[in-house]
Design a protein around this motif. Structure first.
Motif, PDB file in Angstrom:
ATOM      1  N   ILE A 275      20.813  26.450  68.794  1.00  0.00           N
ATOM      2  CA  ILE A 275      21.806  27.421  69.240  1.00  0.00           C
ATOM      3  C   ILE A 275      21.231  28.817  68.985  1.00  0.00           C
ATOM      4  CG2 ILE A 275      24.179  28.197  69.087  1.00  0.00           C
ATOM      5  CD1 ILE A 275      23.861  25.271  69.915  1.00  0.00           C
ATOM      6  N   ALA A 276      21.088  29.613  70.067  1.00  0.00           N
ATOM      7  CA  ALA A 276      20.364  30.885  69.980  1.00  0.00           C
ATOM      8  C   ALA A 276      21.261  32.031  69.511  1.00  0.00           C
ATOM      9  CB  ALA A 276      19.740  31.216  71.325  1.00  0.00           C
ATOM     10  N   PHE A 277      21.879  31.871  68.372  1.00  0.00           N
ATOM     11  CA  PHE A 277      22.561  32.991  67.719  1.00  0.00           C
ATOM     12  C   PHE A 277      22.746  32.636  66.244  1.00  0.00           C
ATOM     13  CE2 PHE A 277      26.150  30.305  68.855  1.00  0.00           C
ATOM     14  CZ  PHE A 277      26.984  30.386  67.751  1.00  0.00           C
ATOM     15  N   ILE A 278      22.995  33.647  65.441  1.00  0.00           N
ATOM     16  CA  ILE A 278      23.234  33.474  64.004  1.00  0.00           C
ATOM     17  C   ILE A 278      24.736  33.572  63.770  1.00  0.00           C
ATOM     18  CG2 ILE A 278      22.831  34.415  61.716  1.00  0.00           C
ATOM     19  CD1 ILE A 278      20.374  33.119  62.943  1.00  0.00           C
ATOM     20  N   PRO A 279      25.363  32.531  63.267  1.00  0.00           N
ATOM     21  CA  PRO A 279      26.820  32.568  63.055  1.00  0.00           C
ATOM     22  C   PRO A 279      27.198  33.559  61.952  1.00  0.00           C
ATOM     23  CG  PRO A 279      25.880  30.559  62.141  1.00  0.00           C
ATOM     24  CD  PRO A 279      24.781  31.230  62.892  1.00  0.00           C
ATOM     25  N   ILE A 280      28.346  34.165  62.131  1.00  0.00           N
ATOM     26  CA  ILE A 280      28.881  35.130  61.167  1.00  0.00           C
ATOM     27  C   ILE A 280      29.868  34.405  60.244  1.00  0.00           C
ATOM     28  CG2 ILE A 280      30.149  37.286  60.902  1.00  0.00           C
ATOM     29  CD1 ILE A 280      27.413  37.602  62.185  1.00  0.00           C
ATOM     30  N   GLY A 281      29.797  34.724  58.945  1.00  0.00           N
ATOM     31  CA  GLY A 281      30.704  34.118  57.977  1.00  0.00           C
ATOM     32  C   GLY A 281      30.278  32.736  57.533  1.00  0.00           C
ATOM     33  N   ARG A 282      29.043  32.366  57.766  1.00  0.00           N
ATOM     34  CA  ARG A 282      28.559  31.048  57.388  1.00  0.00           C
ATOM     35  C   ARG A 282      27.149  31.157  56.810  1.00  0.00           C
ATOM     36  NH1 ARG A 282      27.354  26.301  61.852  1.00  0.00           N
ATOM     37  NH2 ARG A 282      26.302  24.809  60.460  1.00  0.00           N
ATOM     38  N   SER A 283      26.917  30.490  55.703  1.00  0.00           N
ATOM     39  CA  SER A 283      25.604  30.521  55.056  1.00  0.00           C
ATOM     40  C   SER A 283      24.725  29.391  55.594  1.00  0.00           C
ATOM     41  CB  SER A 283      25.754  30.383  53.538  1.00  0.00           C
ATOM     42  OG  SER A 283      26.439  31.486  53.006  1.00  0.00           O
ATOM     43  N   LEU A 284      23.485  29.752  55.904  1.00  0.00           N
ATOM     44  CA  LEU A 284      22.513  28.789  56.436  1.00  0.00           C
ATOM     45  C   LEU A 284      21.245  28.830  55.593  1.00  0.00           C
ATOM     46  CD1 LEU A 284      22.869  29.504  60.265  1.00  0.00           C
ATOM     47  CD2 LEU A 284      23.906  27.629  58.976  1.00  0.00           C
ATOM     48  N   ARG A 285      20.664  27.658  55.375  1.00  0.00           N
ATOM     49  CA  ARG A 285      19.419  27.551  54.619  1.00  0.00           C
ATOM     50  C   ARG A 285      18.229  27.387  55.580  1.00  0.00           C
ATOM     51  NH1 ARG A 285      20.260  29.635  49.697  1.00  0.00           N
ATOM     52  NH2 ARG A 285      22.270  28.927  48.859  1.00  0.00           N
ATOM     53  N   GLU A 286      17.057  27.280  54.972  1.00  0.00           N
ATOM     54  CA  GLU A 286      15.829  27.210  55.754  1.00  0.00           C
ATOM     55  C   GLU A 286      15.826  26.051  56.746  1.00  0.00           C
ATOM     56  OE1 GLU A 286      11.030  26.670  54.915  1.00  0.00           O
ATOM     57  OE2 GLU A 286      12.331  27.518  53.358  1.00  0.00           O
ATOM     58  N   GLU A 287      16.360  24.898  56.305  1.00  0.00           N
ATOM     59  CA  GLU A 287      16.337  23.733  57.186  1.00  0.00           C
ATOM     60  C   GLU A 287      17.292  23.876  58.373  1.00  0.00           C
ATOM     61  OE1 GLU A 287      18.952  22.865  53.564  1.00  0.00           O
ATOM     62  OE2 GLU A 287      16.950  23.702  53.990  1.00  0.00           O
ATOM     63  N   ASP A 288      18.220  24.838  58.306  1.00  0.00           N
ATOM     64  CA  ASP A 288      19.178  25.035  59.393  1.00  0.00           C
ATOM     65  C   ASP A 288      18.755  26.152  60.358  1.00  0.00           C
ATOM     66  OD1 ASP A 288      20.912  23.096  58.275  1.00  0.00           O
ATOM     67  OD2 ASP A 288      21.687  24.614  56.860  1.00  0.00           O
TER      68      ASP A 288
END
Length: 281
Positions: free
Chosen positions: A243-256
């Motif tokens: 998915i070509a965007f970074i979600p707001i209000g959600r934490s993502l790690r390297e594997e995501d």
């Protein structure tokens, strides 16, 4: 008696005069006729000689033009051969020059107050056979503005490259050996209004985040300043889909997180050599 003798002599003289007056015009005509016959006899040889002269002149002119064409062709062939040799030398020189590539590893993306905090590493590697000198790196995160077209956004990225190039001033002792890898840790916090939040999926807000990195360096025997740069769009994996965007209000790690190269992958430019610090002083 004397008178008769005188009359006789006078008659002879008159007869001679009459003979001259009668005979002389015929001699002139004969001479003129002989001259005309002589000229008539030479007319054909003179004509043939003139024709031969014209033909010889034409052949000579043709040979001169042909020689000029051959000379011009020889000069052009020599120039082409010289250019080919120079291009071959340039290709040989460039085959033995340093080449630096760029890669990116995202580590974290998460909320920070009303904004977005991101952390990642840039990696640059010298895949060429010789040493790169004067190595300097630049990094940035960009977010496409609401009223900004893709062309205007790409123009802004090119202008950023030019600004980085103008600020180039790495010392010559900052080098990267063949097969050596360097890493530049980078983190950035986006806050409104620089952070443009959009609704990508139903009920999901996110932002178009572009990562950009450039490395400037020098190569031996090449005066031009070398610049390799790359652009990535940052996104995330959702159920094995990119998915070509970074979600707001959600934490993502390297594997995501995923960094997808844009444009034509690795870009490379050459710039006129810039004055060194010693020259500026």
């Amino acid at each position: 008696m004397a008178n008769q003798s005188n009359d006789r002599e006078q008659g002879k003289i008159e007869g001679q005069r009459l003979h001259v007056s009668i005979v002389q015009p015929d001699e002139y005509k004969e001479r003129d006729l002989r001259a005309q016959e002589t000229l008539a006899g030479w007319a054909m040889p003179m004509f043939l000689a003139a024709v031969a002269s014209v033909i010889i002149t034409a052949i000579g002119t043709f040979l001169i033009l042909k020689q000029v064409q051959l000379t011009r062709t020889a000069v052009q062939d020599t120039a082409k051969a010289t250019n080919a040799v120079l291009e071959g030398n340039d290709l040989t020189r460039r085959a033995h020059r340093p080449w630096i590539t760029l890669d990116l590893t995202p580590h974290f993306s998460g909320p920070y107050h009303d904004g977005l905090h991101m952390k990642f590493d840039f990696h640059f590697e010298n895949v060429g056979p010789t040493l790169a000198t004067g190595v300097s790196t630049k990094t940035a995160l960009l977010c496409q503005r609401v009223d900004e077209t893709p062309l205007a956004f790409r123009t802004r990225m090119s202008e950023l490259i030019e600004m980085w190039k103008s600020a180039y001033g790495a010392p010559d002792n900052h080098c990267l050996a063949p097969k050596a890898v360097g890493t530049v840790p980078f983190w950035e916090t986006f806050m409104p209004p620089d952070l443009i939040v959009k609704e990508f999926l139903a009920g999901h807000l996110g932002a178009d985040i572009i990562a950009m990195a450039a490395v400037f360096y020098k190569a031996a025997d090449i005066e031009a300043l070398q610049c390799s740069w790359r652009v990535w769009t940052l996104g995330h994996m959702d159920r094995r889909n990119f998915i070509a965007f970074i979600p707001i209000g959600r934490s993502l790690r390297e594997e995501d997180l995923v960094a997808q190269p844009l444009l034509a992958g690795l870009m490379h430019h050459e710039y006129p050599s810039l004055p060194s610090d010693h020259d500026r002083a």
